[in-house]
Motif scaffolding. Structure first.
Motif, PDB file in Angstrom:
ATOM      1  N   GLN A 271       2.999   0.012   7.095  1.00  0.00           N
ATOM      2  CA  GLN A 271       2.755   0.825   5.915  1.00  0.00           C
ATOM      3  C   GLN A 271       3.450   2.166   6.070  1.00  0.00           C
ATOM      4  OE1 GLN A 271      -1.404   1.191   5.123  1.00  0.00           O
ATOM      5  NE2 GLN A 271      -1.990   1.115   7.278  1.00  0.00           N
ATOM      6  N   SER A 272       3.951   2.675   4.944  1.00  0.00           N
ATOM      7  CA  SER A 272       4.663   3.953   4.909  1.00  0.00           C
ATOM      8  C   SER A 272       3.981   4.852   3.897  1.00  0.00           C
ATOM      9  CB  SER A 272       6.106   3.766   4.435  1.00  0.00           C
ATOM     10  OG  SER A 272       6.761   2.773   5.175  1.00  0.00           O
ATOM     11  N   VAL A 273       4.328   6.126   3.960  1.00  0.00           N
ATOM     12  CA  VAL A 273       3.934   7.060   2.912  1.00  0.00           C
ATOM     13  C   VAL A 273       5.228   7.577   2.291  1.00  0.00           C
ATOM     14  CG1 VAL A 273       2.659   9.172   2.376  1.00  0.00           C
ATOM     15  CG2 VAL A 273       1.915   7.729   4.282  1.00  0.00           C
ATOM     16  N   LEU A 274       5.276   7.663   0.964  1.00  0.00           N
ATOM     17  CA  LEU A 274       6.445   8.214   0.282  1.00  0.00           C
ATOM     18  C   LEU A 274       6.414   9.731   0.446  1.00  0.00           C
ATOM     19  CD1 LEU A 274       8.915   7.531  -1.535  1.00  0.00           C
ATOM     20  CD2 LEU A 274       7.423   8.011  -3.507  1.00  0.00           C
ATOM     21  N   LEU A 275       7.453  10.299   1.081  1.00  0.00           N
ATOM     22  CA  LEU A 275       7.436  11.710   1.470  1.00  0.00           C
ATOM     23  C   LEU A 275       8.722  12.407   1.060  1.00  0.00           C
ATOM     24  CD1 LEU A 275       6.161  11.129   5.133  1.00  0.00           C
ATOM     25  CD2 LEU A 275       4.814  12.128   3.264  1.00  0.00           C
ATOM     26  N   ALA A 276       8.594  13.484   0.287  1.00  0.00           N
ATOM     27  CA  ALA A 276       9.781  14.250  -0.111  1.00  0.00           C
ATOM     28  C   ALA A 276      10.487  14.788   1.132  1.00  0.00           C
ATOM     29  CB  ALA A 276       9.366  15.405  -1.018  1.00  0.00           C
ATOM     30  N   GLY A 277      11.796  14.655   1.153  1.00  0.00           N
ATOM     31  CA  GLY A 277      12.579  15.185   2.266  1.00  0.00           C
ATOM     32  C   GLY A 277      12.574  14.280   3.483  1.00  0.00           C
ATOM     33  N   VAL A 278      11.838  13.157   3.421  1.00  0.00           N
ATOM     34  CA  VAL A 278      11.792  12.225   4.555  1.00  0.00           C
ATOM     35  C   VAL A 278      12.377  10.871   4.143  1.00  0.00           C
ATOM     36  CG1 VAL A 278      10.276  10.962   6.145  1.00  0.00           C
ATOM     37  CG2 VAL A 278       9.805  13.366   5.606  1.00  0.00           C
ATOM     38  N   TYR A 282      16.742   6.116  -2.478  1.00  0.00           N
ATOM     39  CA  TYR A 282      16.900   4.667  -2.401  1.00  0.00           C
ATOM     40  C   TYR A 282      17.544   4.265  -1.080  1.00  0.00           C
ATOM     41  CZ  TYR A 282      18.567  -0.034  -3.148  1.00  0.00           C
ATOM     42  OH  TYR A 282      18.827  -1.360  -2.984  1.00  0.00           O
ATOM     43  N   ALA A 283      18.564   5.013  -0.657  1.00  0.00           N
ATOM     44  CA  ALA A 283      19.259   4.654   0.593  1.00  0.00           C
ATOM     45  C   ALA A 283      18.295   4.651   1.777  1.00  0.00           C
ATOM     46  CB  ALA A 283      20.414   5.625   0.846  1.00  0.00           C
ATOM     47  N   ASP A 284      17.427   5.659   1.849  1.00  0.00           N
ATOM     48  CA  ASP A 284      16.481   5.728   2.974  1.00  0.00           C
ATOM     49  C   ASP A 284      15.451   4.596   2.919  1.00  0.00           C
ATOM     50  OD1 ASP A 284      17.346   7.910   4.539  1.00  0.00           O
ATOM     51  OD2 ASP A 284      16.534   9.322   3.078  1.00  0.00           O
ATOM     52  N   LEU A 285      14.967   4.297   1.717  1.00  0.00           N
ATOM     53  CA  LEU A 285      13.939   3.251   1.598  1.00  0.00           C
ATOM     54  C   LEU A 285      14.518   1.865   1.865  1.00  0.00           C
ATOM     55  CD1 LEU A 285      11.920   4.541  -1.487  1.00  0.00           C
ATOM     56  CD2 LEU A 285      11.201   4.552   0.911  1.00  0.00           C
ATOM     57  N   ARG A 286      15.731   1.626   1.364  1.00  0.00           N
ATOM     58  CA  ARG A 286      16.378   0.344   1.636  1.00  0.00           C
ATOM     59  C   ARG A 286      16.641   0.196   3.134  1.00  0.00           C
ATOM     60  NH1 ARG A 286      22.150   0.362  -0.250  1.00  0.00           N
ATOM     61  NH2 ARG A 286      22.121   1.665   1.607  1.00  0.00           N
ATOM     62  N   ASP A 287      17.167   1.261   3.737  1.00  0.00           N
ATOM     63  CA  ASP A 287      17.444   1.224   5.169  1.00  0.00           C
ATOM     64  C   ASP A 287      16.157   0.978   5.967  1.00  0.00           C
ATOM     65  OD1 ASP A 287      19.255   1.764   7.498  1.00  0.00           O
ATOM     66  OD2 ASP A 287      17.787   3.361   7.810  1.00  0.00           O
ATOM     67  N   LEU A 288      15.065   1.624   5.561  1.00  0.00           N
ATOM     68  CA  LEU A 288      13.781   1.423   6.242  1.00  0.00           C
ATOM     69  C   LEU A 288      13.369  -0.051   6.165  1.00  0.00           C
ATOM     70  CD1 LEU A 288      11.115   2.304   7.568  1.00  0.00           C
ATOM     71  CD2 LEU A 288      10.304   3.032   5.309  1.00  0.00           C
ATOM     72  N   SER A 289      13.397  -0.632   4.978  1.00  0.00           N
ATOM     73  CA  SER A 289      12.988  -2.036   4.839  1.00  0.00           C
ATOM     74  C   SER A 289      13.903  -2.956   5.639  1.00  0.00           C
ATOM     75  CB  SER A 289      13.013  -2.453   3.373  1.00  0.00           C
ATOM     76  OG  SER A 289      11.797  -2.098   2.759  1.00  0.00           O
ATOM     77  N   PHE A 314       5.342  17.707   0.290  1.00  0.00           N
ATOM     78  CA  PHE A 314       5.758  16.311   0.523  1.00  0.00           C
ATOM     79  C   PHE A 314       5.661  15.466  -0.749  1.00  0.00           C
ATOM     80  CE2 PHE A 314       4.471  17.192   5.040  1.00  0.00           C
ATOM     81  CZ  PHE A 314       5.688  16.869   5.645  1.00  0.00           C
ATOM     82  N   GLN A 315       5.154  16.056  -1.836  1.00  0.00           N
ATOM     83  CA  GLN A 315       4.892  15.293  -3.052  1.00  0.00           C
ATOM     84  C   GLN A 315       6.185  14.871  -3.747  1.00  0.00           C
ATOM     85  OE1 GLN A 315       2.223  14.166  -4.491  1.00  0.00           O
ATOM     86  NE2 GLN A 315       2.404  14.289  -6.708  1.00  0.00           N
ATOM     87  N   VAL A 316       6.237  13.609  -4.157  1.00  0.00           N
ATOM     88  CA  VAL A 316       7.361  13.081  -4.937  1.00  0.00           C
ATOM     89  C   VAL A 316       6.823  12.836  -6.349  1.00  0.00           C
ATOM     90  CG1 VAL A 316       8.980  11.144  -5.170  1.00  0.00           C
ATOM     91  CG2 VAL A 316       8.345  11.980  -2.888  1.00  0.00           C
ATOM     92  N   SER A 317       7.543  13.248  -7.376  1.00  0.00           N
ATOM     93  CA  SER A 317       7.031  13.101  -8.747  1.00  0.00           C
ATOM     94  C   SER A 317       6.859  11.620  -9.091  1.00  0.00           C
ATOM     95  CB  SER A 317       7.984  13.756  -9.747  1.00  0.00           C
ATOM     96  OG  SER A 317       9.142  12.949  -9.888  1.00  0.00           O
ATOM     97  N   ASN A 318       5.934  11.325 -10.007  1.00  0.00           N
ATOM     98  CA  ASN A 318       5.727   9.936 -10.423  1.00  0.00           C
ATOM     99  C   ASN A 318       6.984   9.339 -11.030  1.00  0.00           C
ATOM    100  OD1 ASN A 318       3.157   9.799  -9.492  1.00  0.00           O
ATOM    101  ND2 ASN A 318       2.164   9.872 -11.494  1.00  0.00           N
ATOM    102  N   ASN A 319       7.741  10.149 -11.768  1.00  0.00           N
ATOM    103  CA  ASN A 319       8.987   9.633 -12.354  1.00  0.00           C
ATOM    104  C   ASN A 319       9.964   9.190 -11.290  1.00  0.00           C
ATOM    105  OD1 ASN A 319       8.242   9.928 -14.949  1.00  0.00           O
ATOM    106  ND2 ASN A 319       9.326  11.867 -15.298  1.00  0.00           N
ATOM    107  N   LYS A 320      10.130  10.033 -10.292  1.00  0.00           N
ATOM    108  CA  LYS A 320      11.077   9.685  -9.236  1.00  0.00           C
ATOM    109  C   LYS A 320      10.580   8.466  -8.466  1.00  0.00           C
ATOM    110  CE  LYS A 320      13.875  11.554  -5.545  1.00  0.00           C
ATOM    111  NZ  LYS A 320      14.211  12.714  -4.706  1.00  0.00           N
ATOM    112  N   LEU A 324      12.520   4.844  -7.953  1.00  0.00           N
ATOM    113  CA  LEU A 324      12.790   4.273  -6.632  1.00  0.00           C
ATOM    114  C   LEU A 324      12.215   2.858  -6.519  1.00  0.00           C
ATOM    115  CD1 LEU A 324      12.073   7.448  -4.457  1.00  0.00           C
ATOM    116  CD2 LEU A 324      14.291   6.313  -4.724  1.00  0.00           C
ATOM    117  N   MET A 325      10.983   2.710  -7.011  1.00  0.00           N
ATOM    118  CA  MET A 325      10.331   1.398  -6.939  1.00  0.00           C
ATOM    119  C   MET A 325      11.126   0.372  -7.750  1.00  0.00           C
ATOM    120  SD  MET A 325       6.427   0.343  -7.934  1.00  0.00           S
ATOM    121  CE  MET A 325       6.590   0.429  -9.707  1.00  0.00           C
ATOM    122  N   LYS A 326      11.566   0.759  -8.951  1.00  0.00           N
ATOM    123  CA  LYS A 326      12.308  -0.143  -9.820  1.00  0.00           C
ATOM    124  C   LYS A 326      13.621  -0.558  -9.149  1.00  0.00           C
ATOM    125  CE  LYS A 326      13.903  -0.296 -14.661  1.00  0.00           C
ATOM    126  NZ  LYS A 326      15.379  -0.207 -14.613  1.00  0.00           N
TER     127      LYS A 326
END
Ligand SMILES: *Cc1c(COP(=O)(O)O)cnc(C)c1O
Ligand code: SF4
Length: 355
Positions: A271-278, A282-289, A314-320, A324-326
């Motif tokens: 499990q991960s937490v979505l974190l601004a600046g971490v 998309y590139a970071d999340l794809r690479d993580l998976s 660390f908050q990422v807006s719901n829009n962003k 990313l999820m899409k």
């Protein structure tokens, strides 16, 4: 304040794990970095100015670290890039001045655990599974965690608390799964864990055991032979759930630890937490998976941040987050997409994000 370990730290070759490969996890717990200046100097970053000459931002960093101390084990430090103040691993553990900002909507108790307590150390929010807070301590202090407001609750369960937990579990045949959590349950010794697993396995209606831990991520040598034995020789189906937020957290030592678990029949989820600046690209999340699956770890959840005071940066807006999820869903195989969830008090499960 400069601890004795600092001379060791400066000799450390950046991004090499060879020095840590043979040390045991208790040694790494003892020599973890516990102050801002040691962390900065170890990474060739400028330390804070002397006590009398701190800027306002530096004063706030000191205040933040006195509220929730710095704790970074050296095998985790070794995966950070020297000289990079924006390193995604450093950002998770380095106190920042923004932690002292009061931000509307970010409170002390964000997840409302109090209503879920069955007895001290035992929480049940969801049907069929209960969570045991085996100890309040952790091997790493993550700046985005709700634990920042409970640093005093470090002690493990005592004998009579453990007996009360067992009694409560015996009395409730609807509980089929136990989650060992904390803090970090793998701070307990292998002997203690083995004895807890035995006690739980003696309750006939319990079928599954989950261990939620970040310790093997920051100190891969925590996956010891006795631990694997305790988890694989029980009749309970054991599952390890790690907490990794960025691909750079996965190295050779962690991969070998996960393979050892797997070869003894213990799958590992993440499990991960979505974190601004971490990890909010998309590139970071794809690479993580991709790196998780490469290391034989299945992406399970990505949590939106719990709104805990001191973590608003660390908050990422719901829009962003939605974008990313899409993009992940449209571009990656289903099993490389974790479930996007957030925690809402009183709900019967983690709440799916936008679906
Ligand atoms: C998150 C959580 C669980 C586990 O939820 P799963 O969806 O089964 O992974 C269980 N109990 C509590 C109290 C939790 O917070
Ligand atoms: S509970 Fe997990 S996220 Fe929080 S400080 Fe401990 S290891 Fe980090």
């Amino acid at each position: 304040m400069i601890p004795a370990e600092q001379s060791d730290v400066q000799k450390m070759p950046a991004n090499s794990l060879s020095d840590w490969a043979n040390s045991d996890w208790q040694t790494e717990m003892r020599r973890a970095i516990t102050d801002v200046d040691s962390l900065l100097t170890a990474l060739n970053l400028p330390p804070l100015r002397g006590r009398d000459r701190l800027t306002e931002a530096e004063t706030n960093i000191e205040l933040a670290s006195s509220q929730f101390s710095v704790r970074v084990p050296l095998p985790y430090l070794a995966r950070m890039e020297a000289g990079n103040p924006n390193d995604p691993l450093l950002r998770q553990v380095l106190p920042r001045p923004e932690e002292m900002d009061q931000v509307a909507g970010f409170d002390m108790d964000a997840v409302g655990d109090l209503n879920a307590v069955k007895t001290t150390g035992l929480l049940q929010k969801y049907s069929g599974r209960a969570l045991i807070i085996a100890t309040g301590g952790c091997a790493v202090n993550c700046r985005f965690c709700f634990r920042r407001h409970f640093p005093y609750a470090e002690q493990a369960l005592n004998h009579s608390q453990w007996q009360s937990i067992l009694d409560a579990l015996k009395a409730d045949p609807s509980i089929q799964e136990i989650i060992l959590s904390g803090g970090d349950p793998l701070l307990l010794s292998d002997d203690r864990l083995a004895s807890m697993v035995n006690d739980l396995a003696a309750i006939p209606h319990i079928q599954r055991l989950r261990v939620h831990s970040r310790l093997p991520v920051v100190i891969p040598n925590r996956i010891t032979t006795p631990l694997i034995t305790a988890l694989s020789q029980t009749r309970l189906a054991a599952v390890m759930v790690l907490h990794i937020n960025h691909g750079n957290e996965i190295d050779q030592a962690l991969q070998s630890a996960v393979l050892k678990l797997l070869s003894d029949g213990i799958p590992t989820l993440n499990q991960s937490v979505l974190l601004a600046g971490v990890n909010d690209s998309y590139a970071d999340l794809r690479d993580l998976s991709e790196q998780l699956v490469e290391a034989r770890i299945i992406p399970y959840y990505i949590h939106l941040l719990d709104k805990v005071s001191g973590t608003a940066h660390f908050q990422v807006s719901n829009n962003k987050a939605a974008e990313l999820m899409k993009r992940m869903r449209e571009s990656l195989p289903g099993y490389l997409c974790p479930r996007w969830v957030y925690e809402e008090a009183g709900e019967p499960a983690k709440t799916p994000f936008l679906s």
